[in-house]
Structures are given as C-alpha cells and as structure tokens.
Design an enzyme around this catalytic site. Sequence first.
Site, PDB file in Angstrom:
ATOM      1  N   ASP A  47       7.667  41.149 -84.584  1.00  0.00           N
ATOM      2  CA  ASP A  47       8.020  42.395 -83.885  1.00  0.00           C
ATOM      3  C   ASP A  47       6.839  43.361 -83.857  1.00  0.00           C
ATOM      4  OD1 ASP A  47      10.570  41.256 -83.731  1.00  0.00           O
ATOM      5  OD2 ASP A  47      11.125  42.129 -85.659  1.00  0.00           O
ATOM      6  N   ASP A  81       2.576  38.235 -87.088  1.00  0.00           N
ATOM      7  CA  ASP A  81       3.795  39.016 -87.247  1.00  0.00           C
ATOM      8  C   ASP A  81       4.564  38.904 -85.929  1.00  0.00           C
ATOM      9  OD1 ASP A  81       5.620  40.936 -88.242  1.00  0.00           O
ATOM     10  OD2 ASP A  81       4.526  42.523 -87.196  1.00  0.00           O
TER      11      ASP A  81
END
Length: 174
Positions: free
Chosen positions: A10, A8
Amino acid sequence: MTKCIFLDRDGVLVKSVLRNGQLDAPFNLAEFEIVKDAPDAVTNFKKLGYLCIVISNQPGISLGQISQTEVELMNQKLLAQLLLDDIYICPHSHLENCECQKPKIGLFLKAIQRWEIDPKISFMIGDRDTDIQAAKKVGCRSILITGGDDSGLTEPDFYATSLTEAVLVVAQNS
Ligand SMILES: [Zn+2]
C-alpha cells in the site's frame, strides 16, 4: 544467492485509501487500485535480474476490517497484473506482538530462506518509516517513496518520488 526487490504494497504498488483523514489499506477489491507505473516498474526490476517480492502489513485482517477472501483476491490481482515472484502478508495487529509485522523482519527472513536471497545486493522499496527500519535490520538498501504518512524518521539510502524513479535508482546502483 540471488538479489531481490522487496516491495511494500500500500502506497507503493497499490494506492492507499484516505479514511478518516489518514492513509489506510484498501479493505476490499472495490477500493483496490494498482498504481499506474507499477506493472512496468516490476517488469524492469525483473529485467535487471531481481526477484520481486511483496512484504505487507495488513493488520485489518486481525481487526476484522478485511476478510481473508478479499486478501486472497487482492493477491491474485497483483500476481495477474505484476510479474511478482511471491507475496508475504502479516495479518496481525500490533497488539499481538508477532515476529512478522514490519519493522520486525520475520517475513523477510522467510523470503530470504525460501528464495536464497542475499540482502546485501537487494533493495527494500517502501513509503513508511517501518519499511526503512526493516531494511536496515535485514541489511539491504532502502528506497523511500516520498508522500507517505511518515516523515522519514529513519534516513533511507535513497529517495524516489515514484516507482519509475525507483527503477532508475536501482539501475544506477546494481
Ligand atoms: Zn505478524
């Protein structure tokens, strides 16, 4: 078949931005800050023989909060500073009901096909419940980086407090 760390963006590789009391994506390059231990962590995943591929929801693109140009600049910065193999971004808002916004797995399936990845020997590292849900659907193991917005509704396979700790988890389970 190869093994992969799906990452992922952020809250994992890049610092989330606090906006109106909520953790949000950076909207421009000025807000874009790579997490301190991210470069070493990605290098270590590569040393362990994994592809490193970013899978990120960026609904701000569809909502007009983030321009396509800024996203391209962010991708360039990530590729320049981290030994990443690929970056996949979902630009849609939840209103569009696309197949690629996590927890849906459209982007994972694209990456799996393109890079001939075996999910069973791969990991997803994220800070949100949607990442863990997606990992379960894809059939890879999941590592939740604690401290995100979500309370961990879906049980991950492993927890880590940082990317450095996630490297240890991967090394011990490879
Ligand atoms: Zn999408």
